[in-house]
Design a protein around this motif. Structure first.
Motif, mmCIF file in Angstrom:
data_model
loop_
_atom_site.group_PDB
_atom_site.id
_atom_site.type_symbol
_atom_site.label_atom_id
_atom_site.label_comp_id
_atom_site.label_asym_id
_atom_site.label_seq_id
_atom_site.Cartn_x
_atom_site.Cartn_y
_atom_site.Cartn_z
ATOM 1 N N ILE A 9 0.841 -1.203 0.000
ATOM 2 C CA ILE A 9 0.000 0.000 0.000
ATOM 3 C C ILE A 9 0.875 1.251 0.000
ATOM 4 O O ILE A 9 0.577 2.229 -0.693
ATOM 5 N N GLU A 10 1.967 1.230 0.744
ATOM 6 C CA GLU A 10 2.903 2.367 0.724
ATOM 7 C C GLU A 10 3.469 2.572 -0.684
ATOM 8 O O GLU A 10 3.555 3.704 -1.171
ATOM 9 N N ALA A 11 3.841 1.472 -1.331
ATOM 10 C CA ALA A 11 4.378 1.561 -2.695
ATOM 11 C C ALA A 11 3.304 2.043 -3.666
ATOM 12 O O ALA A 11 3.586 2.860 -4.556
ATOM 13 N N LEU A 12 2.077 1.568 -3.499
ATOM 14 C CA LEU A 12 0.983 2.008 -4.363
ATOM 15 C C LEU A 12 0.769 3.511 -4.212
ATOM 16 O O LEU A 12 0.692 4.228 -5.206
ATOM 17 N N TRP A 13 0.703 3.984 -2.974
ATOM 18 C CA TRP A 13 0.469 5.413 -2.767
ATOM 19 C C TRP A 13 1.625 6.241 -3.331
ATOM 20 O O TRP A 13 1.403 7.309 -3.908
ATOM 21 N N ALA A 14 2.850 5.751 -3.201
ATOM 22 C CA ALA A 14 3.997 6.462 -3.764
ATOM 23 C C ALA A 14 3.863 6.567 -5.282
ATOM 24 O O ALA A 14 4.307 7.542 -5.890
ATOM 25 N N THR A 15 3.217 5.581 -5.890
ATOM 26 C CA THR A 15 3.034 5.562 -7.337
ATOM 27 C C THR A 15 1.874 6.438 -7.785
ATOM 28 O O THR A 15 1.979 7.151 -8.781
ATOM 29 N N ILE A 16 0.762 6.420 -7.069
ATOM 30 C CA ILE A 16 -0.456 7.101 -7.546
ATOM 31 C C ILE A 16 -0.829 8.355 -6.764
ATOM 32 O O ILE A 16 -1.700 9.104 -7.196
ATOM 33 N N GLY A 17 -0.203 8.584 -5.624
ATOM 34 C CA GLY A 17 -0.604 9.677 -4.742
ATOM 35 C C GLY A 17 -0.684 11.036 -5.414
ATOM 36 O O GLY A 17 -1.634 11.795 -5.180
ATOM 37 N N ASP A 18 0.289 11.355 -6.254
ATOM 38 C CA ASP A 18 0.284 12.660 -6.931
ATOM 39 C C ASP A 18 -0.892 12.806 -7.886
ATOM 40 O O ASP A 18 -1.315 13.923 -8.185
ATOM 41 N N ASP A 19 -1.424 11.684 -8.380
ATOM 42 C CA ASP A 19 -2.556 11.712 -9.315
ATOM 43 C C ASP A 19 -3.894 11.504 -8.614
ATOM 44 O O ASP A 19 -4.920 11.350 -9.279
ATOM 45 N N ALA A 20 -3.879 11.483 -7.279
ATOM 46 C CA ALA A 20 -5.120 11.217 -6.529
ATOM 47 C C ALA A 20 -5.336 12.280 -5.456
ATOM 48 O O ALA A 20 -5.332 11.987 -4.266
ATOM 49 N N PRO A 21 -5.543 13.533 -5.874
ATOM 50 C CA PRO A 21 -5.671 14.604 -4.884
ATOM 51 C C PRO A 21 -6.867 14.416 -3.946
ATOM 52 O O PRO A 21 -6.861 14.928 -2.833
ATOM 53 N N TRP A 22 -7.879 13.701 -4.382
ATOM 54 C CA TRP A 22 -9.048 13.452 -3.531
ATOM 55 C C TRP A 22 -8.980 12.088 -2.880
ATOM 56 O O TRP A 22 -9.942 11.624 -2.278
ATOM 57 N N GLY A 23 -7.856 11.414 -3.012
ATOM 58 C CA GLY A 23 -7.696 10.101 -2.402
ATOM 59 C C GLY A 23 -8.244 8.992 -3.287
ATOM 60 O O GLY A 23 -8.483 9.182 -4.484
ATOM 61 N N VAL A 24 -8.438 7.852 -2.674
ATOM 62 C CA VAL A 24 -8.933 6.674 -3.390
ATOM 63 C C VAL A 24 -10.129 6.101 -2.652
ATOM 64 O O VAL A 24 -10.373 6.419 -1.489
ATOM 65 N N ALA A 25 -10.850 5.236 -3.328
ATOM 66 C CA ALA A 25 -11.963 4.512 -2.717
ATOM 67 C C ALA A 25 -11.466 3.121 -2.336
ATOM 68 O O ALA A 25 -10.754 2.478 -3.105
ATOM 69 N N VAL A 26 -11.839 2.694 -1.147
ATOM 70 C CA VAL A 26 -11.551 1.328 -0.702
ATOM 71 C C VAL A 26 -12.902 0.640 -0.638
ATOM 72 O O VAL A 26 -13.780 1.051 0.119
ATOM 73 N N ARG A 27 -13.081 -0.402 -1.472
ATOM 74 C CA ARG A 27 -14.388 -1.042 -1.615
ATOM 75 C C ARG A 27 -14.259 -2.544 -1.511
ATOM 76 O O ARG A 27 -13.198 -3.107 -1.706
ATOM 77 N N SER A 28 -15.367 -3.173 -1.260
ATOM 78 C CA SER A 28 -15.379 -4.627 -1.165
ATOM 79 C C SER A 28 -15.589 -5.251 -2.536
ATOM 80 O O SER A 28 -16.126 -4.630 -3.444
ATOM 81 N N SER A 29 -15.175 -6.492 -2.638
ATOM 82 C CA SER A 29 -15.510 -7.342 -3.772
ATOM 83 C C SER A 29 -15.587 -8.749 -3.206
ATOM 84 O O SER A 29 -14.687 -9.568 -3.392
ATOM 85 N N ALA A 30 -16.660 -8.988 -2.477
ATOM 86 C CA ALA A 30 -16.814 -10.267 -1.792
ATOM 87 C C ALA A 30 -16.817 -11.418 -2.790
ATOM 88 O O ALA A 30 -17.295 -11.282 -3.915
ATOM 89 N N THR A 31 -16.282 -12.548 -2.363
ATOM 90 C CA THR A 31 -16.196 -13.699 -3.265
ATOM 91 C C THR A 31 -17.566 -14.310 -3.540
ATOM 92 O O THR A 31 -17.692 -15.098 -4.471
ATOM 93 N N CYS A 32 -18.576 -13.937 -2.780
ATOM 94 C CA CYS A 32 -19.935 -14.423 -3.048
ATOM 95 C C CYS A 32 -20.790 -13.310 -3.641
ATOM 96 O O CYS A 32 -21.993 -13.443 -3.766
#
Length: 181
Positions: A111-134
């Motif tokens: 997650i730290e590496a992901l944010w280092a990669t996309i943080g500058d392009d995500a001024p409003w942050g990101v969405a954390v959502r579910s994708s349940a296996t069912c």
């Protein structure tokens, strides 16, 4: 000074899968990424405009439940007791523990590496959502039952968002739905 992109990609490997890869291999099959991710991955590959996304393997949730929760607090056991006082108590205890659980070091690094990669392009942050296996199968949808965290900025906020999504599996609305499904 930013970490080189190859080092960031290496940190994400094994923990985060690009959405476009959902359903393209056994490692990214529905039992590992969930119905929503499968559907969105298919749309990406078919050329539809879908926001960038990454998937945390469902086994991370399963391992966290096994390591952090007391015996008989796994989701299947709690669903069987969803309409009872014992079930409600176990669900509350499970949610509380998941909200403060120590997530795997590898996931935190990813997650730290992901944010280092996309943080500058995500001024409003990101969405954390579910994708349940069912989720999003013919028998059930789970639409709106899991928590979504919007505007998560930075690794700590994203990791807390993951905890909130995981803990939402134990919300009464989700348990009652799963019990009746």
């Amino acid at each position: 000074m930013k970490e080189p992109e190859s080092a960031r990609n290496s940190a994400m490997e094994g923990w985060l899968t690009p959405l476009a890869s959902a359903g393209t291999s056994r490692r990214t099959a529905g039992k590992r990424v969930g119905g929503k991710a499968l559907g969105l991955g298919r749309l990406v590959r078919d050329g539809f405009p879908v926001p960038r996304g990454w998937i945390v393997d469902a086994r991370t949730f399963t391992r966290l439940v096994e390591e952090e929760l007391p015996r008989n607090h796994d989701l299947a056991s709690v669903v069987k007791l969803a309409s009872t006082k014992l079930g409600v108590d176990r669900a509350a205890r499970a949610r509380e523990r998941l909200l403060s659980a120590k997530l795997p070091d590898g996931l935190c690094a990813a997650i730290e590496a992901l944010w280092a990669t996309i943080g500058d392009d995500a001024p409003w942050g990101v969405a954390v959502r579910s994708s349940a296996t069912c989720e999003d199968v013919d028998e059930m949808s789970l639409a709106g039952l899991a928590t979504s965290v919007l505007g998560a900025r930075g690794p700590e906020a994203i990791l807390q968002g993951i905890r909130e999504v995981y803990a939402s599996a134990y919300l009464p609305r989700a348990l009652i739905y799963l019990e009746q499904a």
